[in-house]
Enzyme design. Structure first.
Site, PDB file in Angstrom:
ATOM      1  N   LYS A 163       3.779 -47.160 -63.456  1.00  0.00           N
ATOM      2  CA  LYS A 163       3.917 -46.849 -64.889  1.00  0.00           C
ATOM      3  C   LYS A 163       5.243 -47.404 -65.403  1.00  0.00           C
ATOM      4  O   LYS A 163       6.269 -47.289 -64.723  1.00  0.00           O
ATOM      5  CB  LYS A 163       3.858 -45.330 -65.068  1.00  0.00           C
ATOM      6  CG  LYS A 163       3.863 -44.839 -66.507  1.00  0.00           C
ATOM      7  CD  LYS A 163       3.773 -43.311 -66.535  1.00  0.00           C
ATOM      8  CE  LYS A 163       3.691 -42.751 -67.950  1.00  0.00           C
ATOM      9  NZ  LYS A 163       3.611 -41.267 -67.959  1.00  0.00           N
TER      10      LYS A 163
ATOM     11  N   SER B  89      -0.137 -39.536 -70.944  1.00  0.00           N
ATOM     12  CA  SER B  89       0.486 -40.795 -71.275  1.00  0.00           C
ATOM     13  C   SER B  89       0.333 -41.883 -70.209  1.00  0.00           C
ATOM     14  O   SER B  89       0.494 -43.058 -70.513  1.00  0.00           O
ATOM     15  CB  SER B  89       1.970 -40.575 -71.527  1.00  0.00           C
ATOM     16  OG  SER B  89       2.623 -40.151 -70.340  1.00  0.00           O
TER      17      SER B  89
ATOM     18  N   SER C 270       0.324 -35.645 -68.122  1.00  0.00           N
ATOM     19  CA  SER C 270       0.226 -37.100 -68.277  1.00  0.00           C
ATOM     20  C   SER C 270      -0.310 -37.870 -67.076  1.00  0.00           C
ATOM     21  O   SER C 270      -0.577 -39.070 -67.178  1.00  0.00           O
ATOM     22  CB  SER C 270       1.588 -37.683 -68.660  1.00  0.00           C
ATOM     23  OG  SER C 270       1.835 -37.478 -70.021  1.00  0.00           O
TER      24      SER C 270
END
Lengths: 487, 102
Positions: A79, A154, A178
């Site tokens: 990420k 997210s 997330s």
């Protein structure tokens, strides 16, 4: 070579590499090919490391005989809120569009030490604020199961990359859901470990008392293998911690005693099933419950009475921490300043005003408000007290059960744009996941694997540092209902 | 209940947070914040007075961490300077703190 990426797991990859069935380089090239083919539509990646990933894989192949790392050569996505030295790290924000990381995040360094091939950096909601990846400052990521729909967020890029076989597994971060929520919506496994189990050093901070790095994979077992490689105490993060019994803990992560798992007591938090579930999610959860019963478990109802206050408390604490953490993005360090400001104050205001997106600004303003004199007691202090009550609820529930079985999302993935203008609707997405962060507990999101058209996950919540229990229980479920992913 | 954040408060908060906001952003923010704060006011419904005695009994899960005072390697002091547009003698060059009269 015909490698079925759809059935490839970290466990199978390691075996295939050792037995000479394939090389790390071949597999990495397969994944890079997939990315070229599919990521134009899905847009899971912000940056793909074509050359570097192949170099990493070549190195892994060359070291094969003297390096026993279980992750050697494994193609993994990261990420883009974790620093990778010398490379652009944006956290999904325009304000960091040109920011080159000056060191490796602890988790990234551990991946490098383990000899993995890092495929690239994945898309996310700006600074990890959001539940759909629509808040990315660059572009929206699409759900591989239906490209009209969001992948969740997210960590939507990481979840979508694993779901679309554009990475074998991936790192994400989870502040209120997330990792678990996008895993649920994309039909992959996602582990949010105990708070502190993975160092936050080099993770671009959102809400430091809740932020937690974790892992995505096809199976619970894969999330465990990756988690084991990145966890542990790190002097650079004073809130990080090792497990109470290191050796036994690692062993239980990598080789869980499944017979022991059959004796675990499973609790159902009644408040999580009372409101907020869509009809299809309710049906799916019913099916999951009866599957566990058929596997021989007795399910007991437990209560988390402060659940209804958790969301409100979370949306005070998070903005408060956000407003402090994001003060560092001043337009001088980390980013290019706005053009031709008259003075220094102007530079701050212009760079931040233009560089941050709407959700980030919303949280900064809200956080500044709840911390301001005259309102602090009513909002922030109250929220902190409620947080304690939420935690105590879990402690009480864990007197009656070892693991809690819960929903992970209110429903399946929604259409892109459907909730984009309604922050509260977006916040509701995390209602089943954020209490776990507030209590610092580990949570595992697994695909339910029922016949629902779009994926819906379920969640297993454990006591602090009882990852082996939730992961072991998850494996029991998968060995029944996703047997094709295990040998 | 009237929203505790009106335009004047919003502008003050934005100034404190060093955020430049466009007029239409302010409008949207006022609406959003009103709804969020209304939702957050749920918190006021809990009788914390009743709980205050027992709150202290909930032990924090974090423990104090100490490290030995001594020399250690500084990881990346000065790193990142190269990506800054203008430097002078190792310092980052920024606009003046005060307006220079224009």
């Amino acid at each position: 070579m015909a490698i079925d990426l759809e059935k490839l797991t970290l466990a199978r990859f390691a075996r295939g590499l050792r037995s000479g069935e394939f090389s790390a380089q071949e597999i990495t090239r397969e994944y890079l090919g997939r990315i070229r083919e599919k990521d134009g539509d899905i847009r899971a990646y912000l940056n793909v490391r074509e050359e570097q990933a192949i170099k990493d894989a070549e190195k892994a192949d060359a070291e094969k005989d003297r390096n026993s790392s279980p992750l050697l050569g494994a193609p993994i996505a990261v990420k883009d809120n974790m620093l990778l030295k010398g490379e652009i790290t944006t956290a999904g924000s325009k304000i960091l569009a040109d920011y080159k990381a000056s060191y490796d995040a602890y988790a990234v360094r551990r991946l490098k030490d383990a000899g993995t091939a890092i495929l690239g950096k994945t898309n996310l909601d700006e600074f990890a604020m959001g539940s759909s990846t629509e808040n990315s400052g660059f572009y929206v990521t699409r759900n591989p199961h239906d490209t009209e729909r969001v992948p969740g967020g997210s960590s939507g890029g990481s979840a979508a990359a694993v779901a679309a076989d554009m990475a074998l597994s991936a790192l994400g971060s989870d502040t209120g859901g997330s990792i678990r929520q996008p895993a649920g919506l994309c039909g992959v496994a996602g582990l949010k470990p105990t708070y502190g189990a993975v160092s936050r050093s080099g993770l671009i901070a959102m809400a430091s008392s809740l932020d937690q790095i974790g892992t995505f994979g096809k199976t619970a077992q894969d999330t465990a293998i990756l988690f084991q490689a990145i966890r542990g105490a790190d002097p650079m993060d004073a809130t990080s911690a090792g497990a109470p019994e290191e050796g036994a803990y690692d062993e239980a992560l990598l080789r869980p005693d499944l017979d022991k798992m059959k004796k675990l007591r499973i609790g159902l938090p009644q408040e999580y099933f009372e409101t907020g579930l869509s009809p299809e999610a309710e049906r799916t959860l019913d099916e999951v419950r009866s599957r566990f019963e058929k596997m021989g478990f007795e399910l007991e109802t437990v209560s988390l009475p402060h659940t209804r206050y958790a969301l409100a408390s979370y949306y005070v604490i998070v903005p408060a921490e956000v407003s402090a953490n994001l003060a560092r993005f001043d337009g001088i360090r980390y980013s290019r300043p706005a053009d031709a400001p008259r003075n220094l104050l102007d530079l701050y205001r212009a760079t931040r005003g233009r560089g941050f997106g709407p959700e980030v600004k919303r949280r900064i303003i809200l956080g500044t408000f709840v911390l301001s004199s005259g309102y602090y007691d009513a909002y922030y202090e109250t929220a902190q007290k409620v947080r304690l009550l939420v935690r105590r609820d879990f402690e009480d529930a864990f007197k009656k059960a070892d693991v809690l079985l819960a929903p992970v999302t209110p429903g399946h993935a929604w259409k892109i744009g459907e909730k984009a203008d309604d922050p509260l609707a977006m916040y509701m997405e995390d209602v089943f996941t954020l209490p776990v962060n507030m209590a610092g507990l580990p949570g595992l999101s697994l695909p339910s694997r029922t016949d629902a058209k779009l994926p819906i996950g379920f969640q297993l919540i454990g006591r602090r540092f009882e990852e082996p229990q939730i992961l072991g229980l998850g494996q029991l479920y998968e060995r029944e209902f996703a047997a094709e992913l295990y040998d | 209940m009237a929203s505790p954040i009106n335009l004047e408060t919003l502008e003050h908060l934005a100034a404190l947070a060093r955020l430049e906001l466009e007029p239409e952003e302010k409008e949207k923010l006022l609406k959003d914040l009103e709804r969020i704060l209304e939702n957050v006011s749920e918190l006021q419904k809990i009788d914390l007075q009743k709980e205050s005695g027992s709150l202290g009994a909930i032990k924090p899960f974090l423990t104090d961490v100490f490290r030995k005072d001594g020399e250690r390697e500084n990881t990346n002091q000065g790193a990142g300077k190269e990506s800054f547009p203008e430097t002078q003698k190792g310092f980052l060059k920024v606009p003046p703190v005060f307006d220079n009269g224009n």
